[in-house]
Design a protein around this motif. Sequence first.
Motif, PDB file in Angstrom:
ATOM      1  N   UNK A 290      86.556   3.154  42.876  1.00 61.37           N
ATOM      2  CA  UNK A 290      86.267   4.240  43.824  1.00 61.37           C
ATOM      3  C   UNK A 290      85.488   5.366  43.167  1.00 61.37           C
ATOM      4  N   UNK A 291      85.684   5.562  41.880  1.00 59.70           N
ATOM      5  CA  UNK A 291      84.995   6.634  41.160  1.00 59.70           C
ATOM      6  C   UNK A 291      83.482   6.407  41.130  1.00 59.70           C
ATOM      7  N   UNK A 292      83.060   5.172  41.338  1.00 61.49           N
ATOM      8  CA  UNK A 292      81.628   4.864  41.325  1.00 61.49           C
ATOM      9  C   UNK A 292      80.877   5.574  42.450  1.00 61.49           C
ATOM     10  N   UNK A 293      81.579   5.974  43.495  1.00 64.50           N
ATOM     11  CA  UNK A 293      80.932   6.541  44.675  1.00 64.50           C
ATOM     12  C   UNK A 293      80.944   8.067  44.693  1.00 64.50           C
ATOM     13  N   UNK A 294      81.558   8.683  43.687  1.00 62.38           N
ATOM     14  CA  UNK A 294      81.609  10.154  43.635  1.00 62.38           C
ATOM     15  C   UNK A 294      80.194  10.732  43.601  1.00 62.38           C
ATOM     16  N   UNK A 295      79.340  10.195  42.742  1.00 65.76           N
ATOM     17  CA  UNK A 295      77.971  10.712  42.666  1.00 65.76           C
ATOM     18  C   UNK A 295      77.222  10.526  43.981  1.00 65.76           C
ATOM     19  N   UNK A 296      77.404   9.391  44.633  1.00 61.92           N
ATOM     20  CA  UNK A 296      76.735   9.154  45.918  1.00 61.92           C
ATOM     21  C   UNK A 296      77.132  10.214  46.945  1.00 61.92           C
ATOM     22  N   UNK A 297      78.419  10.514  46.999  1.00 66.67           N
ATOM     23  CA  UNK A 297      78.907  11.497  47.975  1.00 66.67           C
ATOM     24  C   UNK A 297      78.345  12.880  47.668  1.00 66.67           C
ATOM     25  N   UNK A 298      78.385  13.286  46.418  1.00 70.84           N
ATOM     26  CA  UNK A 298      77.910  14.635  46.103  1.00 70.84           C
ATOM     27  C   UNK A 298      76.386  14.732  46.125  1.00 70.84           C
TER      28      UNK A 298
ATOM     29  N   UNK B  92      74.364  17.464  48.413  1.00 69.51           N
ATOM     30  CA  UNK B  92      73.166  18.218  48.014  1.00 69.51           C
ATOM     31  C   UNK B  92      72.084  18.121  49.091  1.00 69.51           C
ATOM     32  N   UNK B  93      71.895  16.931  49.654  1.00 65.39           N
ATOM     33  CA  UNK B  93      70.900  16.762  50.719  1.00 65.39           C
ATOM     34  C   UNK B  93      71.299  17.552  51.972  1.00 65.39           C
ATOM     35  N   UNK B  94      72.572  17.524  52.304  1.00 69.89           N
ATOM     36  CA  UNK B  94      73.059  18.261  53.477  1.00 69.89           C
ATOM     37  C   UNK B  94      72.790  19.747  53.308  1.00 69.89           C
ATOM     38  N   UNK B  95      73.064  20.265  52.140  1.00 72.10           N
ATOM     39  CA  UNK B  95      72.836  21.693  51.878  1.00 72.10           C
ATOM     40  C   UNK B  95      71.351  22.023  51.990  1.00 72.10           C
ATOM     41  N   UNK B  96      70.506  21.160  51.458  1.00 76.72           N
ATOM     42  CA  UNK B  96      69.067  21.383  51.563  1.00 76.72           C
ATOM     43  C   UNK B  96      68.565  21.348  52.990  1.00 76.72           C
TER      44      UNK B  96
ATOM     45  N   UNK C  48      82.137  19.781  52.644  1.00 79.61           N
ATOM     46  CA  UNK C  48      81.007  18.914  52.996  1.00 79.61           C
ATOM     47  C   UNK C  48      81.218  17.486  52.486  1.00 79.61           C
ATOM     48  N   UNK C  49      81.794  17.337  51.299  1.00 79.59           N
ATOM     49  CA  UNK C  49      82.114  15.990  50.789  1.00 79.59           C
ATOM     50  C   UNK C  49      83.143  15.328  51.711  1.00 79.59           C
ATOM     51  N   UNK C  50      84.136  16.087  52.107  1.00 81.56           N
ATOM     52  CA  UNK C  50      85.182  15.617  53.017  1.00 81.56           C
ATOM     53  C   UNK C  50      84.578  15.137  54.332  1.00 81.56           C
ATOM     54  N   UNK C  51      83.733  15.963  54.931  1.00 84.12           N
ATOM     55  CA  UNK C  51      83.131  15.622  56.218  1.00 84.12           C
ATOM     56  C   UNK C  51      82.186  14.423  56.101  1.00 84.12           C
ATOM     57  N   UNK C  52      81.453  14.352  55.002  1.00 80.96           N
ATOM     58  CA  UNK C  52      80.550  13.214  54.802  1.00 80.96           C
ATOM     59  C   UNK C  52      81.354  11.906  54.717  1.00 80.96           C
TER      60      UNK C  52
END
Length: 138
Positions: free
Chosen positions: A34-42, A46-50, A73-77
């Motif tokens: 599951x830790x492999x997807x942390x970077x994908x989510x964050x 970053x894209x959402x904020x932009x 935002x990570x939660x909602x994504x």
Amino acid sequence: MFGFFKRKPGTLTLMAQAIDDAREHASGAIQGESALFVDDVFNAVERIIGDHRARVDKSLADGMTPYSLAVLLAHNHCLSELQTGRHMVYRGVTNMEGAGYLAIFSWSSNRMAEIGNRTADEASSEQSEVRAMLREVG
């Protein structure tokens, strides 16, 4: 000289640091595949904020901290991804990516309770509802 001309960090700078902090906390808390997807989510955060800079500015102006906003935002994504049903093998069983989203969703829900954005009961209830939803999706 007197600090009058000291430049305050901008919204994007504050959010970038908050995202890095949240990413680090999540990476330390989430184990296994599951830790492999942390970077994908964050990276998605970053894209959402932009894409939604005005909403980010408003949330921060309304008193939300950059870190709280990054976690939210990570939660909602993750919730949005789980609700699509694309990450299900069959009812109630996620694929590896879905398990990653679920782990990050659970971490972010608990983290929001730890930092005071919601109660522990609300976080627990929300996680139970999502797990029940996953039993129906697929």
